[in-house]
Write an enzyme that holds these catalytic residues in place. Structure first.
Site, PDB file in Angstrom:
ATOM      1  N   CYS A  40      41.649  -7.300   1.609  1.00 44.85           N
ATOM      2  CA  CYS A  40      41.283  -6.074   0.895  1.00 44.85           C
ATOM      3  C   CYS A  40      41.383  -6.364  -0.591  1.00 44.85           C
ATOM      4  O   CYS A  40      42.476  -6.574  -1.113  1.00 44.85           O
ATOM      5  CB  CYS A  40      42.214  -4.926   1.293  1.00 44.85           C
ATOM      6  SG  CYS A  40      41.992  -3.437   0.294  1.00 44.85           S
ATOM      7  N   CYS A  58      35.637  -0.185  -1.925  1.00 49.86           N
ATOM      8  CA  CYS A  58      36.081  -1.288  -1.083  1.00 49.86           C
ATOM      9  C   CYS A  58      35.901  -2.557  -1.902  1.00 49.86           C
ATOM     10  O   CYS A  58      34.769  -2.890  -2.289  1.00 49.86           O
ATOM     11  CB  CYS A  58      35.272  -1.346   0.211  1.00 49.86           C
ATOM     12  SG  CYS A  58      35.594  -2.810   1.226  1.00 49.86           S
TER      13      CYS A  58
END
EC number: 5.1.1.7
Length: 317
Positions: free
Chosen positions: A69, A221
């Protein structure tokens, strides 16, 4: 068991973050926290590492674990660098040990960190994805969706399907929502689901909206923004180098370079601390609860930054 949490975000991709030891029930903690606080996208777990300064594990809202991430990694990078009193570190992720670095703080006090995004693969088997017996998909239409939208598939290492779309499709997320939900349910293309991003060219860079596997639509994201910058450079939408990427949660810089046919990716953006918490974590969710909370002032500074770019972001709200 009592645990100390920090609520953090990168581009309003928001997480609880905890430091601890390896155990097999962090997914349960992630689901507990996300059930109590719908503003967060998951849980970041900071663990000891044998090969790096620390290790990161990332758990989505539904308890599934992500390979990496980018937004969360920036927050972990800040935690590790401040704890160790250093400006650069290496963080172990599921697929690679990645370099992170503290960058110059913005004038309004926003802490900035850059993180390496790697490895990169265009092989459909690495997502995995199956479509028309192809080995790669770069800037090609998917006839079932549209003959006009060009899609690319890339793993960085999270799996991403990226479509380049005009403003009218970007402004109405119905089209993206339909196909993203389809590809993250029972389908013949993506056995493990996929992050679906729609990209639109701007005068100042690109705008990216992402439906994240295991989360749904998210403010940002990190791996999706970086992968979208890469595809935009390959498509000639923006030049190679530093790409300004706007998203519903703000803005980041993605640096895309190519050396001897290989790509290097760097993601730079905020790592903001929202609050700290003491949490009573029990196996039974109904027995768990927040014991205390303390807010930081950093979010106010970030919101001032967001207001400065609201005209660009709001056109796609």
């Amino acid at each position: 068991m009592k645990v100390t949490l920090e609520k953090v975000h990168g581009s309003m991709n928001t997480f609880y973050m905890v430091e601890g030891l390896e155990r097999n029930d962090y997914a349960e903690l992630a689901m507990q926290l996300c059930d109590r606080d719908t503003s967060v996208d998951g849980l970041l777990v900071i663990l000891p590492s044998q090969t790096a300064h620390a290790k990161i594990r990332v758990f989505n809202r539904d308890g599934s674990e992500a390979s990496m991430c980018g937004n969360g990694l920036r927050c972990v990078a800040r935690y590790v660098c401040e704890k160790e009193g250093i400006r650069e570190a290496v963080i172990e992720t599921m697929k690679a040990d990645l370099k992170v670095k503290k960058e110059e703080t913005l004038t309004d006090g926003i802490e900035m960190y850059s993180v390496e995004i790697s490895p990169i693969s265009f092989r459909l088997e690495d997502l995995p994805m199956e479509y028309a017996e192809l080995e790669e998909m770069i800037l090609q239409p998917i006839s079932e969706i549209s003959e006009e939208i060009l899609f690319s598939a890339v793993a960085v290492p999270n799996p991403h399907l990226i479509g380049i779309v005009p403003e009218e499709i970007q402004k109405d997320s119905t089209h993206q929502h339909f196909w993203a939900e389809k590809f993250n349910g029972q389908n013949a293309y993506f056995a493990d689901g996929v992050n679906v991003s729609y990209v639109t060219k701007l005068e100042q860079g690109i705008f990216v909206r992402t439906f994240e596997r295991g989360v749904g639509f998210t403010n940002a994201c990190g791996t999706a923004m970086t992968a979208s910058a890469l595809i935009s450079c390959i498509a000639g939408i923006v030049p190679f180098g530093e790409v300004t990427v706007y998203n519903p949660g703000g803005m980041v810089k993605c640096t895309v370079t190519e050396t001897a046919g290989a790509y290097q990716l760097l993601l730079t953006g905020n790592a903001t601390r929202i609050s700290s918490h003491e949490y009573q974590w029990e196996k039974e969710s109904q027995e768990s609860d927040f014991l205390s909370s303390r807010k930081f002032e950093e979010q106010q500074q970030y919101e001032k930054f967001i207001n400065g770019i609201s005209g660009i972001v709001d056109q796609f709200a």
